[in-house]
Motif scaffolding. Structure first.
Motif, PDB file in Angstrom:
ATOM      1  N   PRO A  74       0.825  -1.216   0.000  1.00  0.00           N
ATOM      2  CA  PRO A  74       0.000   0.000   0.000  1.00  0.00           C
ATOM      3  C   PRO A  74       0.859   1.265   0.000  1.00  0.00           C
ATOM      4  CG  PRO A  74      -0.822  -1.586   1.609  1.00  0.00           C
ATOM      5  CD  PRO A  74       0.494  -2.107   1.122  1.00  0.00           C
ATOM      6  N   GLY A  75       0.455   2.228  -0.798  1.00  0.00           N
ATOM      7  CA  GLY A  75       1.154   3.495  -0.864  1.00  0.00           C
ATOM      8  C   GLY A  75       2.257   3.550  -1.897  1.00  0.00           C
ATOM      9  N   ARG A  76       2.563   2.415  -2.547  1.00  0.00           N
ATOM     10  CA  ARG A  76       3.638   2.434  -3.541  1.00  0.00           C
ATOM     11  C   ARG A  76       3.121   2.946  -4.880  1.00  0.00           C
ATOM     12  NH1 ARG A  76       7.056  -2.802  -3.989  1.00  0.00           N
ATOM     13  NH2 ARG A  76       8.115  -1.801  -2.228  1.00  0.00           N
ATOM     14  N   LEU A  77       1.915   2.545  -5.274  1.00  0.00           N
ATOM     15  CA  LEU A  77       1.377   2.919  -6.588  1.00  0.00           C
ATOM     16  C   LEU A  77       0.379   4.053  -6.467  1.00  0.00           C
ATOM     17  CD1 LEU A  77       1.293   2.105  -9.651  1.00  0.00           C
ATOM     18  CD2 LEU A  77      -0.799   0.843  -9.081  1.00  0.00           C
ATOM     19  N   TRP A  78       0.533   5.036  -7.379  1.00  0.00           N
ATOM     20  CA  TRP A  78      -0.415   6.144  -7.459  1.00  0.00           C
ATOM     21  C   TRP A  78      -0.849   6.347  -8.896  1.00  0.00           C
ATOM     22  CZ3 TRP A  78      -2.362   8.519  -3.227  1.00  0.00           C
ATOM     23  CH2 TRP A  78      -1.730   8.213  -2.012  1.00  0.00           C
ATOM     24  N   ASN A  79      -2.182   6.432  -9.085  1.00  0.00           N
ATOM     25  CA  ASN A  79      -3.214   6.341  -8.078  1.00  0.00           C
ATOM     26  C   ASN A  79      -3.244   4.936  -7.462  1.00  0.00           C
ATOM     27  OD1 ASN A  79      -4.353   8.968  -7.927  1.00  0.00           O
ATOM     28  ND2 ASN A  79      -5.463   8.634  -9.832  1.00  0.00           N
ATOM     29  N   PRO A  80      -3.931   4.769  -6.305  1.00  0.00           N
ATOM     30  CA  PRO A  80      -3.953   3.466  -5.647  1.00  0.00           C
ATOM     31  C   PRO A  80      -4.552   2.385  -6.548  1.00  0.00           C
ATOM     32  CG  PRO A  80      -4.709   5.180  -4.152  1.00  0.00           C
ATOM     33  CD  PRO A  80      -4.605   5.809  -5.499  1.00  0.00           C
ATOM     34  N   PRO A  81      -4.029   1.158  -6.467  1.00  0.00           N
ATOM     35  CA  PRO A  81      -4.467   0.099  -7.385  1.00  0.00           C
ATOM     36  C   PRO A  81      -5.950  -0.211  -7.311  1.00  0.00           C
ATOM     37  CG  PRO A  81      -3.097  -0.786  -5.605  1.00  0.00           C
ATOM     38  CD  PRO A  81      -2.971   0.690  -5.555  1.00  0.00           C
ATOM     39  N   ASP A  82      -6.550  -0.196  -6.127  1.00  0.00           N
ATOM     40  CA  ASP A  82      -7.977  -0.504  -6.033  1.00  0.00           C
ATOM     41  C   ASP A  82      -8.814   0.510  -6.795  1.00  0.00           C
ATOM     42  OD1 ASP A  82      -7.440  -2.714  -4.534  1.00  0.00           O
ATOM     43  OD2 ASP A  82      -8.018  -1.839  -2.610  1.00  0.00           O
ATOM     44  N   ALA A  83      -8.459   1.785  -6.676  1.00  0.00           N
ATOM     45  CA  ALA A  83      -9.205   2.826  -7.375  1.00  0.00           C
ATOM     46  C   ALA A  83      -9.047   2.692  -8.879  1.00  0.00           C
ATOM     47  CB  ALA A  83      -8.740   4.205  -6.913  1.00  0.00           C
ATOM     48  N   VAL A  84      -7.832   2.390  -9.328  1.00  0.00           N
ATOM     49  CA  VAL A  84      -7.594   2.260 -10.760  1.00  0.00           C
ATOM     50  C   VAL A  84      -8.290   1.023 -11.310  1.00  0.00           C
ATOM     51  CG1 VAL A  84      -5.841   2.028 -12.541  1.00  0.00           C
ATOM     52  CG2 VAL A  84      -5.420   3.505 -10.578  1.00  0.00           C
ATOM     53  N   LEU A  85      -8.234  -0.073 -10.591  1.00  0.00           N
ATOM     54  CA  LEU A  85      -8.907  -1.287 -11.037  1.00  0.00           C
ATOM     55  C   LEU A  85     -10.405  -1.057 -11.246  1.00  0.00           C
ATOM     56  CD1 LEU A  85      -7.055  -3.861  -8.786  1.00  0.00           C
ATOM     57  CD2 LEU A  85      -7.278  -4.039 -11.285  1.00  0.00           C
ATOM     58  N   ALA A  86     -11.010  -0.263 -10.381  1.00  0.00           N
ATOM     59  CA  ALA A  86     -12.431   0.026 -10.507  1.00  0.00           C
ATOM     60  C   ALA A  86     -12.730   0.983 -11.648  1.00  0.00           C
ATOM     61  CB  ALA A  86     -12.958   0.611  -9.194  1.00  0.00           C
ATOM     62  N   ASN A  87     -11.679   1.628 -12.186  1.00  0.00           N
ATOM     63  CA  ASN A  87     -11.862   2.657 -13.201  1.00  0.00           C
ATOM     64  C   ASN A  87     -11.538   2.182 -14.617  1.00  0.00           C
ATOM     65  OD1 ASN A  87     -10.489   5.552 -14.446  1.00  0.00           O
ATOM     66  ND2 ASN A  87     -12.458   5.683 -13.420  1.00  0.00           N
ATOM     67  N   VAL A  88     -10.954   0.997 -14.737  1.00  0.00           N
ATOM     68  CA  VAL A  88     -10.507   0.515 -16.040  1.00  0.00           C
ATOM     69  C   VAL A  88     -11.684   0.277 -16.979  1.00  0.00           C
ATOM     70  CG1 VAL A  88      -9.439  -1.467 -17.204  1.00  0.00           C
ATOM     71  CG2 VAL A  88      -8.320  -0.436 -15.220  1.00  0.00           C
ATOM     72  N   HIS A  89     -12.745  -0.333 -16.477  1.00  0.00           N
ATOM     73  CA  HIS A  89     -13.947  -0.624 -17.275  1.00  0.00           C
ATOM     74  C   HIS A  89     -14.929   0.519 -17.094  1.00  0.00           C
ATOM     75  CE1 HIS A  89     -17.705  -2.491 -18.540  1.00  0.00           C
ATOM     76  NE2 HIS A  89     -17.046  -3.549 -18.993  1.00  0.00           N
ATOM     77  N   LYS A  90     -15.323   1.134 -18.198  1.00  0.00           N
ATOM     78  CA  LYS A  90     -16.145   2.341 -18.119  1.00  0.00           C
ATOM     79  C   LYS A  90     -17.591   2.078 -17.702  1.00  0.00           C
ATOM     80  CE  LYS A  90     -13.269   5.057 -21.235  1.00  0.00           C
ATOM     81  NZ  LYS A  90     -12.095   4.169 -21.101  1.00  0.00           N
ATOM     82  N   GLY A  91     -17.905   0.852 -17.382  1.00  0.00           N
ATOM     83  CA  GLY A  91     -19.195   0.566 -16.781  1.00  0.00           C
ATOM     84  C   GLY A  91     -19.371   1.238 -15.433  1.00  0.00           C
ATOM     85  N   TYR A  92     -18.252   1.759 -14.859  1.00  0.00           N
ATOM     86  CA  TYR A  92     -18.359   2.510 -13.593  1.00  0.00           C
ATOM     87  C   TYR A  92     -19.305   3.700 -13.734  1.00  0.00           C
ATOM     88  CZ  TYR A  92     -15.227   6.017 -15.609  1.00  0.00           C
ATOM     89  OH  TYR A  92     -14.685   6.978 -16.414  1.00  0.00           O
ATOM     90  N   LEU A  93     -19.541   4.158 -14.970  1.00  0.00           N
ATOM     91  CA  LEU A  93     -20.467   5.276 -15.170  1.00  0.00           C
ATOM     92  C   LEU A  93     -21.854   4.961 -14.619  1.00  0.00           C
ATOM     93  CD1 LEU A  93     -19.445   6.364 -18.782  1.00  0.00           C
ATOM     94  CD2 LEU A  93     -19.259   7.772 -16.707  1.00  0.00           C
TER      95      LEU A  93
END
Length: 294
Positions: A74-93
């Motif tokens: 935790p804290g090594r990757l920015w943006n955080p991996p969990d947030a990015v993983l949720a953002n990869v597929h645009k179904g998040y809209l």
């Protein structure tokens, strides 16, 4: 510090160089690294910042696996991996819409399904539409749908051909269907950039004459701009829907009938337009220093 990029920009693009220079001025040893280069030992870096990983959509499973590899630190990757993983597929809209965020109306055509494009257009009352992959970058495999003979331009197909293209595309991937928005051609698409959680600057993106794609590789024009305060406020509400702290975010949207409609919340690898906003590279570097301080 590693700046994650892609092979095409292995030495960084102009925007990322501004960021790297600002980090060096703050005492960081900065190295660009290609995200899918198997020779890279990501564990040797104190921090990794995602910037120009613009081939991720070509190998989404590999990209997800790469992101997953940072969860143990935790804290090594920015943006955080969990947030990015949720953002990869645009179904998040659709998730954001359920939270009350006004979005550009969106249908998800699931991979392996049998969505009839003509039925979607009739049910929604759309005479023109845009079809794009749910995991995409740079308007790849994106086209406009219109039966109007006067609606000329590149990658514009009639409903019948578009329906066939959609069936072929959804054999192995999800696709999005959205109405075509003439406001983008007339007034441009807004991009509002937030650094360290605070509003930094904004861009407008307009397509080339006769096109609908705003990306520069398709002839689009990007300029610095000053949005009205109410649009900044709406964009800030969108970023507030993300629980994780964010180093950067870009809120893309269009003004329609006095409302700001979200097109995308980019927290994976957005172009930030640092060159269009003096001081923004320093703000991004300062935000990173603050986020990574003990």
């Amino acid at each position: 510090m590693a700046i994650a990029t892609c092979e095409q920009f292995a030495d960084l693009d102009d925007d990322d160089r501004l960021f790297a220079e600002a980090l060096v001025a703050r005492g960081w040893d900065v190295a660009p690294r290609v995200w899918d280069d198997p020779a890279v030992d990501w564990g040797r870096f104190d921090r990794v910042v995602i910037r120009s990983t613009w081939t991720y959509h070509e190998r989404p499973d590999a990209y997800r696996a790469w992101l997953e590899g940072f969860r143990a630190a935790p804290g090594r990757l920015w943006n955080p991996p969990d947030a990015v993983l949720a953002n990869v597929h645009k179904g998040y809209l659709l998730d954001l819409e359920r939270e009350g965020v006004p979005i550009v109306p969106t249908e998800v055509a699931k991979g392996g399904g049998a969505v009839a494009l003509a039925d979607v257009l009739a049910r929604r009352g759309w005479d023109r539409a845009v079809v794009k992959p749910a995991i995409s970058a740079g308007a790849a495999n994106t086209w406009k749908v219109s039966d109007d003979p006067a609606d000329h331009g590149p990658v514009c197909f009639d409903v019948a051909r578009s329906g066939r293209l959609l069936r072929d595309a959804t054999v192995d991937q999800d696709m999005l269907i959205q109405p075509y928005l003439p406001e983008i051609a007339s007034g441009g698409e807004w991009s509002l950039i937030f650094l360290g959680g605070a509003y930094s600057h904004a861009l407008t993106k307009t397509p080339a004459e006769g096109d609908f794609r705003v990306q520069s590789q398709h002839g689009g024009t990007i300029t610095g701009a000053e949005p009205p305060a109410w649009i900044v406020e709406q964009a800030a509400k969108v970023t507030a829907t993300v629980a994780a702290p964010l180093l950067y975010a870009r809120v893309d949207g269009v003004e329609r009938d006095g409302r700001f409609l979200l097109m995308e919340l980019e927290i994976n690898e957005p172009y930030l337009g640092l060159a269009h906003a003096p001081g923004s590279a320093d703000r991004l570097a300062d935000a990173l220093v603050a986020a990574t301080s003990p």
